[in-house]
Design an enzyme around this catalytic site. Structure first.
Site, PDB file in Angstrom:
ATOM      1  N   HIS A   1      40.509  37.909  22.607  1.00  0.00           N
ATOM      2  CA  HIS A   1      41.610  38.184  23.538  1.00  0.00           C
ATOM      3  C   HIS A   1      41.707  37.194  24.701  1.00  0.00           C
ATOM      4  O   HIS A   1      42.702  37.168  25.405  1.00  0.00           O
ATOM      5  CB  HIS A   1      41.496  39.609  24.100  1.00  0.00           C
ATOM      6  CG  HIS A   1      40.458  39.726  25.203  1.00  0.00           C
ATOM      7  ND1 HIS A   1      39.114  39.822  24.933  1.00  0.00           N
ATOM      8  CD2 HIS A   1      40.583  39.758  26.552  1.00  0.00           C
ATOM      9  CE1 HIS A   1      38.455  39.912  26.069  1.00  0.00           C
ATOM     10  NE2 HIS A   1      39.315  39.870  27.071  1.00  0.00           N
TER      11      HIS A   1
HETATM   12  C1  UD1 Z   1      42.258  41.139  31.439  1.00  0.00           C
HETATM   13  C2  UD1 Z   1      41.215  40.412  32.292  1.00  0.00           C
HETATM   14  C3  UD1 Z   1      40.025  40.026  31.439  1.00  0.00           C
HETATM   15  C4  UD1 Z   1      39.480  41.214  30.668  1.00  0.00           C
HETATM   16  C5  UD1 Z   1      40.612  41.864  29.892  1.00  0.00           C
HETATM   17  C6  UD1 Z   1      40.151  43.086  29.142  1.00  0.00           C
HETATM   18  C7  UD1 Z   1      42.286  39.112  34.094  1.00  0.00           C
HETATM   19  C8  UD1 Z   1      42.564  37.738  34.600  1.00  0.00           C
HETATM   20  N1  UD1 Z   1      41.752  39.184  32.859  1.00  0.00           N
HETATM   21  O1  UD1 Z   1      42.724  40.205  30.465  1.00  0.00           O
HETATM   22  O2  UD1 Z   1      39.009  39.530  32.280  1.00  0.00           O
HETATM   23  O3  UD1 Z   1      38.481  40.774  29.776  1.00  0.00           O
HETATM   24  O4  UD1 Z   1      41.646  42.233  30.816  1.00  0.00           O
HETATM   25  O5  UD1 Z   1      41.112  43.468  28.183  1.00  0.00           O
HETATM   26  O6  UD1 Z   1      42.505  40.058  34.796  1.00  0.00           O
HETATM   27  N2  UD1 Z   1      49.301  43.582  27.516  1.00  0.00           N
HETATM   28  C9  UD1 Z   1      50.008  44.584  26.911  1.00  0.00           C
HETATM   29  N3  UD1 Z   1      49.678  45.889  27.216  1.00  0.00           N
HETATM   30  C10 UD1 Z   1      48.707  46.194  28.093  1.00  0.00           C
HETATM   31  C11 UD1 Z   1      48.007  45.157  28.720  1.00  0.00           C
HETATM   32  C12 UD1 Z   1      48.304  43.847  28.423  1.00  0.00           C
HETATM   33  O7  UD1 Z   1      50.889  44.357  26.102  1.00  0.00           O
HETATM   34  O8  UD1 Z   1      48.452  47.392  28.316  1.00  0.00           O
HETATM   35  C13 UD1 Z   1      49.603  42.180  27.153  1.00  0.00           C
HETATM   36  C14 UD1 Z   1      50.698  41.571  27.971  1.00  0.00           C
HETATM   37  O9  UD1 Z   1      51.409  40.713  27.148  1.00  0.00           O
HETATM   38  C15 UD1 Z   1      49.965  40.738  28.989  1.00  0.00           C
HETATM   39  C16 UD1 Z   1      48.735  40.291  28.198  1.00  0.00           C
HETATM   40  O10 UD1 Z   1      48.441  41.378  27.324  1.00  0.00           O
HETATM   41  O11 UD1 Z   1      50.713  39.712  29.482  1.00  0.00           O
HETATM   42  C17 UD1 Z   1      47.537  39.981  29.034  1.00  0.00           C
HETATM   43  O12 UD1 Z   1      47.201  41.093  29.850  1.00  0.00           O
HETATM   44  P1  UD1 Z   1      46.471  40.866  31.260  1.00  0.00           P
HETATM   45  O13 UD1 Z   1      46.199  42.171  31.889  1.00  0.00           O
HETATM   46  O14 UD1 Z   1      47.192  39.850  32.055  1.00  0.00           O
HETATM   47  O15 UD1 Z   1      45.107  40.161  30.858  1.00  0.00           O
HETATM   48  P2  UD1 Z   1      44.087  40.455  29.677  1.00  0.00           P
HETATM   49  O16 UD1 Z   1      44.213  39.380  28.685  1.00  0.00           O
HETATM   50  O17 UD1 Z   1      44.141  41.865  29.182  1.00  0.00           O
END
Ligand code: UD1
Length: 357
Positions: free
Chosen positions: A203
């Site tokens: 991820h």
């Molecule tokens: C975040 C943390 C990472 C952690 C991870 C656990 C930061 C910088 N990174 O990364 O350290 O390991 O969480 O999972 O904070 N999205 C959805 N639904 C959700 C959540 C996310 O569709 O409920 C998608 C969205 O497209 C979003 C992308 O995932 O843009 C990334 O989500 P984000 O919360 O920005 O970071 P993670 O990759 O989850």
């Protein structure tokens, strides 16, 4: 009774907060804030339900966005909550954008800040998490280090005051939940056989946001002659579609893509896997606790003890071959207390109580 505002927002933070919150509420008042960084049912709510985490008092509902937007939105909304609640301290976990925003909001208002999982370093500033954790540590009043390496990292940056080695709250969570997971599931419910599959998760931005690297990872997994179970983080799912990689995965008759799984299911799937291939920090340790070899798809790790103990191997997907690394991974000796004694949560609460005296 002293009042603590706890800030969580992403999947691993819900897991870490569960054992701490349980202890904290025995002696202190907790106001739980969910930033809404993770918001899908299977990225957020399922953890609250399964781990019986109390319903958040506030959900800031910030959702996804660029780093600046997400962090800024949380900072702004959290400040309002802190004005309203006037807590005696703010407690936060790990290294996400929610962590950094919580750290900034509280320190600007001169509210003591407590950081659980302090002192971890990858020494790679291209990782957003590295920036988040370094900055948070430098403005925290109490720093709870999960490992001795973390204590040393803080020392090298001149951070000596308020640092306590307590062990890892994820080990507390693992010990509490493993039996529950084993009672809840049977391996055949997943269409799998014990030790006859690999559990893989990918991820991180460094792996998903470079199409060549992501393609190499999937090709490496597809080349293994063993079943691979791949729970998909929404970010990875999005990238697969964006890069048109669905075909590559569908053609493979060994890779089984599934929806993101709950914490208990993840523990169960890890325990029964022959090996774990991941870029998650939490899973590197959970694999170790479950005594399952782990291959980490990253160029460096913060959890260096798992590598030194022989249970974890770093894998560079565009340079190395996965198959021989997996074949060689046959760790034997398990060191019991690398991540504490499973009582990190109690130690944290004791230290917080002495802070207030
Ligand atoms: C975040 C943390 C990472 C952690 C991870 C656990 C930061 C910088 N990174 O990364 O350290 O390991 O969480 O999972 O904070 N999205 C959805 N639904 C959700 C959540 C996310 O569709 O409920 C998608 C969205 O497209 C979003 C992308 O995932 O843009 C990334 O989500 P984000 O919360 O920005 O970071 P993670 O990759 O989850």
């Amino acid at each position: 009774m002293k009042k603590i505002v706890t800030v969580v927002g992403a999947r691993p933070q819900f897991i870490k907060a569960a054992p701490v919150s349980r202890r904290l509420r025995e002696q202190l008042q907790e106001v739980l804030v969910h930033t809404g960084q993770h918001y899908d049912y299977n990225m957020a709510d399922v953890f609250f339900e399964e781990l019986r985490i109390p319903k958040p008092n506030y959900n800031l509902g910030v959702g996804s966005g660029s780093h600046g937007q997400q962090t800024g939105e949380i900072l702004k909304k959290l400040e309002e909550v802190l004005f309203e609640e006037k807590p005696d301290a703010v407690l936060t976990y790990g290294d996400t954008n929610s962590t950094l925003a919580a750290a900034l909001a509280s320190s600007k208002l001169h509210i003591p800040l407590f950081h659980i999982e302090a002192g971890l370093r990858s020494f790679n500033k291209a990782m957003p998490e590295e920036i988040n954790r370094v900055l948070t540590d430098h403005i925290s009043d109490l720093l709870f280090a999960p490992t001795q390496t973390a204590v040393q990292n803080l020392k090298k940056e001149g951070i000596l005051n308020g640092v306590d080695y307590v062990g890892d709250v994820m080990f507390d969570a693992f010990l509490f939940n493993l039996k529950i997971a084993n009672e809840a599931y049977k391996i055949n419910e997943f269409g799998l056989k014990k030790k006859e599959y690999i559990l893989a998760t990918i991820h991180r931005a460094e792996n998903t946001d470079d199409p060549n690297r992501l393609k190499s990872i999937f090709e490496s997994l597809a080349d293994l002659n063993i079943k691979v179970v791949l729970p998909l983080h929404p970010r990875t799912d999005k990238r697969i579609k964006e890069y048109g990689m669905e075909g590559l995965l569908e053609r493979s008759n060994t890779i089984q893509m599934i929806q993101p799984v709950s914490y208990l299911k993840m523990l169960f799937l890890q325990e029964n896997a022959s090996a774990v291939v991941t870029d998650s920090g939490g899973m590197q340790k959970e694999a170790y606790f479950a005594r399952v070899p782990c291959i980490t798809v990253r160029d460096q790790t913060e959890w260096v003890e798992t590598v030194e103990a022989g249970w974890n191997t770093l894998f560079h997907p565009t340079r190395d071959q996965l198959q021989p690394i997996l074949r060689k991974a046959n760790p034997q000796s398990y060191v019991n207390d690398l991540y504490g004694d499973g009582n990190a949560s109690n130690k944290i609460i004791e230290r917080i109580l002495t802070f207030f005296k």
